[in-house]
Enzyme design. Structure first.
Site, PDB file in Angstrom:
ATOM      1  N   HIS A  19       0.866  -1.346  -0.019  1.00  9.73           N
ATOM      2  CA  HIS A  19       0.100  -0.035   0.136  1.00  9.73           C
ATOM      3  C   HIS A  19       0.949   1.281   0.015  1.00  9.73           C
ATOM      4  CE1 HIS A  19      -4.312   0.723  -0.190  1.00  9.73           C
ATOM      5  NE2 HIS A  19      -4.434   0.827   1.075  1.00  9.73           N
ATOM      6  N   ASN A  66      -7.172   6.201   3.524  1.00  9.72           N
ATOM      7  CA  ASN A  66      -8.462   6.369   3.353  1.00  9.72           C
ATOM      8  C   ASN A  66      -8.871   7.885   3.359  1.00  9.72           C
ATOM      9  OD1 ASN A  66      -8.603   3.954   2.989  1.00  9.72           O
ATOM     10  ND2 ASN A  66     -10.145   3.223   4.680  1.00  9.72           N
ATOM     11  N   ASP A  91      -0.585   2.184  -5.468  1.00  8.13           N
ATOM     12  CA  ASP A  91      -0.597   0.815  -5.543  1.00  8.13           C
ATOM     13  C   ASP A  91      -1.921   0.306  -6.446  1.00  8.13           C
ATOM     14  OD1 ASP A  91      -2.518  -0.602  -2.985  1.00  8.13           O
ATOM     15  OD2 ASP A  91      -1.941   1.484  -3.003  1.00  8.13           O
ATOM     16  N   ASN A 112      -9.392   2.986  -1.981  1.00 11.60           N
ATOM     17  CA  ASN A 112     -10.093   4.180  -1.130  1.00 11.60           C
ATOM     18  C   ASN A 112      -9.389   5.296  -1.009  1.00 11.60           C
ATOM     19  OD1 ASN A 112     -12.178   2.403  -0.369  1.00 11.60           O
ATOM     20  ND2 ASN A 112     -10.997   1.419   1.285  1.00 11.60           N
TER      21      ASN A 112
END
Length: 190
Positions: A19, A66, A91, A112
């Site tokens: 991530h 997020n 990513d 997100n």
């Protein structure tokens, strides 16, 4: 002026995870520009540089993935940067490890961080560089997968991908999104 955003999660716990490839790419870019991403502003860490005569702001949101849009919006508002001059690096699990895909706009595709940036900017019209992290293994939780680290072999591929993504940023700024797409999309596909 351009805003170059690398997405990831703050704190050492998330270093070098799938991530955080946006953060990793920005570190390579900062090194290339002979700067370091340290200044705390806009709910993120940032640095300034110049690419092809254009001023650039490098931004690593520190809001956690997020809520990335809060940081991006704050920086874009402060510098009055239009969405088409905001390049977001992140990513993508639908691409092979180390594969790049450049887009000049598009939906969040289930990511997100991108979803939140779209919500805060009120548009999907911003360029992005997706860095492939490989598909999630069956029966593995998506969150666990994107927060996991690469094998040693895949990490080598990723280090190359970060360098390539940095070149793509430079091409996007000096020659435009289309030139970067022509040069980097589909690269490394089997």
């Amino acid at each position: 002026m351009y805003l170059i955003v690398g997405l990831g999660n703050p704190t050492r716990e998330y270093d070098r995870t799938r991530h955080n490839v946006g953060f990793d790419t920005l570190d390579v870019l900062a090194e290339e520009l002979n700067t370091s991403i340290g200044e705390n502003k806009f709910k993120g860490c940032c640095a300034k540089g110049v690419i092809g005569g254009e001023k650039v702001i490098l931004l690593k949101p520190q809001t956690f993935m997020n809520l990335s849009g809060e940081s991006v919006r704050a920086a874009a508002d402060f510098y009055k940067i239009d969405p088409e001059h905001i390049i977001v690096i992140y990513d993508d699990i639908s691409l092979e490890v180390g594969q790049l895909r450049i887009r000049s706009k598009g939906s969040a595709g289930g990511h997100n961080g991108i979803k939140n940036i779209i919500a805060h900017l009120g548009t999907q019209e911003f360029p992005r560089i997706k860095v492939g992290v490989g598909a999630k293994p069956p029966r593995m939780d998506l969150a666990d997968y994107v927060l996991s680290r690469f094998s040693a072999e895949d990490r080598v591929k990723m280090e190359e991908a970060f360098k390539e993504a940095v070149q793509a940023v430079q091409v996007m700024i000096t020659e435009g999104d289309q030139a970067a797409m022509n040069r980097f999309n589909g690269h490394k596909e089997q």
